[in-house]
Write an enzyme that holds these catalytic residues in place. Structure first.
Site, PDB file in Angstrom:
ATOM      1  N   ARG A   1       0.830  -1.205   0.000  1.00 16.83           N
ATOM      2  CA  ARG A   1       0.000   0.000   0.000  1.00 16.83           C
ATOM      3  C   ARG A   1       0.866   1.258   0.000  1.00 16.83           C
ATOM      4  O   ARG A   1       0.526   2.265  -0.626  1.00 16.83           O
ATOM      5  CB  ARG A   1      -0.913  -0.026   1.230  1.00 16.83           C
ATOM      6  CG  ARG A   1      -1.816   1.181   1.389  1.00 16.83           C
ATOM      7  CD  ARG A   1      -2.769   0.993   2.575  1.00 16.83           C
ATOM      8  NE  ARG A   1      -2.048   0.686   3.799  1.00 16.83           N
ATOM      9  CZ  ARG A   1      -1.510   1.597   4.608  1.00 16.83           C
ATOM     10  NH1 ARG A   1      -1.598   2.890   4.303  1.00 16.83           N
ATOM     11  NH2 ARG A   1      -0.886   1.242   5.718  1.00 16.83           N
ATOM     12  N   ARG A   2       2.002   1.214   0.694  1.00 18.85           N
ATOM     13  CA  ARG A   2       2.885   2.373   0.814  1.00 18.85           C
ATOM     14  C   ARG A   2       4.018   2.283  -0.212  1.00 18.85           C
ATOM     15  O   ARG A   2       4.741   1.289  -0.263  1.00 18.85           O
ATOM     16  CB  ARG A   2       3.447   2.449   2.239  1.00 18.85           C
ATOM     17  CG  ARG A   2       2.374   2.769   3.267  1.00 18.85           C
ATOM     18  CD  ARG A   2       2.721   2.254   4.659  1.00 18.85           C
ATOM     19  NE  ARG A   2       3.995   2.776   5.146  1.00 18.85           N
ATOM     20  CZ  ARG A   2       4.565   2.381   6.290  1.00 18.85           C
ATOM     21  NH1 ARG A   2       3.955   1.454   7.047  1.00 18.85           N
ATOM     22  NH2 ARG A   2       5.725   2.886   6.679  1.00 18.85           N
TER      23      ARG A   2
ATOM     24  N   LYS B   1     -10.149 -18.165  16.932  1.00 16.80           N
ATOM     25  CA  LYS B   1      -8.971 -18.344  17.792  1.00 16.80           C
ATOM     26  C   LYS B   1      -8.395 -17.014  18.244  1.00 16.80           C
ATOM     27  O   LYS B   1      -7.819 -16.914  19.336  1.00 16.80           O
ATOM     28  CB  LYS B   1      -7.928 -19.198  17.083  1.00 16.80           C
ATOM     29  CG  LYS B   1      -7.436 -18.637  15.748  1.00 16.80           C
ATOM     30  CD  LYS B   1      -6.165 -17.823  15.858  1.00 16.80           C
ATOM     31  CE  LYS B   1      -5.780 -17.203  14.522  1.00 16.80           C
ATOM     32  NZ  LYS B   1      -4.473 -16.537  14.562  1.00 16.80           N
TER      33      LYS B   1
ATOM     34  N   GLY C   1      -3.597 -22.013   9.971  1.00 16.41           N
ATOM     35  CA  GLY C   1      -2.783 -22.933  10.755  1.00 16.41           C
ATOM     36  C   GLY C   1      -1.945 -22.171  11.755  1.00 16.41           C
ATOM     37  O   GLY C   1      -2.051 -20.949  11.870  1.00 16.41           O
TER      38      GLY C   1
ATOM     39  N   VAL D   1      -2.669  -4.783  13.651  1.00 20.91           N
ATOM     40  CA  VAL D   1      -4.044  -5.151  13.958  1.00 20.91           C
ATOM     41  C   VAL D   1      -4.099  -6.376  14.861  1.00 20.91           C
ATOM     42  O   VAL D   1      -3.503  -7.406  14.562  1.00 20.91           O
ATOM     43  CB  VAL D   1      -4.827  -5.437  12.659  1.00 20.91           C
ATOM     44  CG1 VAL D   1      -6.242  -5.901  12.981  1.00 20.91           C
ATOM     45  CG2 VAL D   1      -4.867  -4.190  11.790  1.00 20.91           C
TER      46      VAL D   1
ATOM     47  N   SER E   1       2.232 -13.478  19.384  1.00 18.54           N
ATOM     48  CA  SER E   1       0.829 -13.312  18.998  1.00 18.54           C
ATOM     49  C   SER E   1       0.338 -11.919  19.375  1.00 18.54           C
ATOM     50  O   SER E   1       0.352 -11.541  20.549  1.00 18.54           O
ATOM     51  CB  SER E   1      -0.029 -14.373  19.696  1.00 18.54           C
ATOM     52  OG  SER E   1      -1.397 -14.022  19.687  1.00 18.54           O
TER      53      SER E   1
END
Length: 336
Positions: free
Chosen positions: A32-33, A195, A140, A284, A258
């Protein structure tokens, strides 16, 4: 040689582009950039995401139409809640790839679209007009940084057309990345979307100082509610016992890499939503938005998901983490 366009140059898009290139696939990444596209093309690294990872020879561009030119495999690697808007802009070039090169569209996004409650494959079909058999999903235990470093990992590529799943499998199989195939798209997508919500719960518990028994209980009961929803929607239970279910859930709920677990950890330690966002470096944490759409999807199908409900109440209704734990422990006792 398969020609692939990877649309999205975040952590996972960048890591998966490396996997494809290492597997011998010709890869063009869309960023995008413009400055990221330039760095990918000239320095073979992504300074914004995984800056210490050296990529093999890949092409990169800020022009999505150029990236899609001649693509036989289109990898959609943008966040779930922005997928529709991106697809709308790319639609003419995507249709050309489908109509002229029989392209397969592969979604890396994990989530349920807010408002419509559609899975990512359904959003892709609705916007592009692609037949179900052309749309595949990947899910996965795939933490981007580990895979980019060449650490061994496995995944599932699901498509209603087994031959297409196998073609994507061949295009992404390396000495460190082992893809399996499946035809249960629903199971893989629901496992991948839900999850992230359970990982927020596990992060909250860890941030509160709770121990391994608590985390293991959350993972196990989280799997139970994910399976209830997935089976209600038509998934095969065995899918949730595999890489796209248990595998993805364990990795996302336990790893410090995570984003969802890290976000939850800040909340559990007493931090604000803003502080939690800073802890994930602006990337995000899909579970924050997904908990709303997953909760609504479960309600629409009359599926009980108490952990998802508790996470939603913490993230969006302002209840404290201790109130959430109390409400879960105070539920009526019942058979497992």
């Amino acid at each position: 040689m398969t020609r692939a366009a990877v649309l999205g140059a975040g952590s996972w898009g960048t890591a998966f582009a490396k996997v494809l290139a290492d597997a011998g696939t010709e890869v063009t990444i869309w960023a995008r950039r413009p400055e990221i596209a330039e760095a990918l093309a000239t320095e073979h690294r992504n300074p914004a995401y995984l800056p210490d990872v050296q990529l093999p020879a890949v092409s990169a561009t800020h022009d999505a139409e150029a990236a899609l030119d001649g693509a036989q495999l289109v990898v959609l690697a943008v966040p779930s809640q922005s997928l529709r808007a991106n697809l709308t802009g790319w639609r003419p070039a995507l249709r050309a790839a489908i109509d002229e090169h029989d392209a397969t569209l592969l979604s890396l996004a994990k989530g349920i679209e807010t408002g419509t409650l559609l899975r990512m494959s359904q959003v892709i079909a609705e916007v592009t007009g692609a037949e179900e058999r052309r749309i595949a999903v990947l899910s996965g235990p795939n933490l981007a940084r580990e895979i980019a470093a060449g650490q061994p990992a496995a995944t599932v590529i699901a498509c209603s057309d087994a031959a297409r799943a196998e073609a994507v499998q061949q295009a992404s199989y390396t000495g460190y990345f082992r893809p399996y195939t499946n035809t249960d798209v629903i199971g893989c997508e629901i496992g991948g979307a839900c999850k992230n919500v359970i990982a927020l719960a596990c992060g909250i518990a860890a941030g509160m100082g709770l121990g391994d028994n608590s985390i293991a209980s959350l993972i196990t009961r989280g799997l139970a509610e994910i399976m209830r929803l997935a089976v209600t929607l038509g998934a095969e239970p065995v899918t949730l016992a595999g890489l796209a279910g248990v595998g993805d859930l364990v990795a996302t709920c336990t790893s410090p890499l995570s984003r969802n677990r890290s976000f939850g950890h800040v909340l559990g330690a007493g931090g604000s939503m803003e502080a939690a966002q800073q802890a994930t470096h602006g990337q995000v944490a899909e579970g924050v938005k997904s908990c709303t759409s997953v909760r609504a999807l479960a309600a629409a199908h009359e599926v009980e998901m108490p952990l998802t409900d508790a996470v939603h109440r913490v993230c969006h209704e302002g209840i404290s983490v201790r109130e959430a734990v109390g409400s879960l422990l105070g539920r009526r006792i019942k058979p497992e």
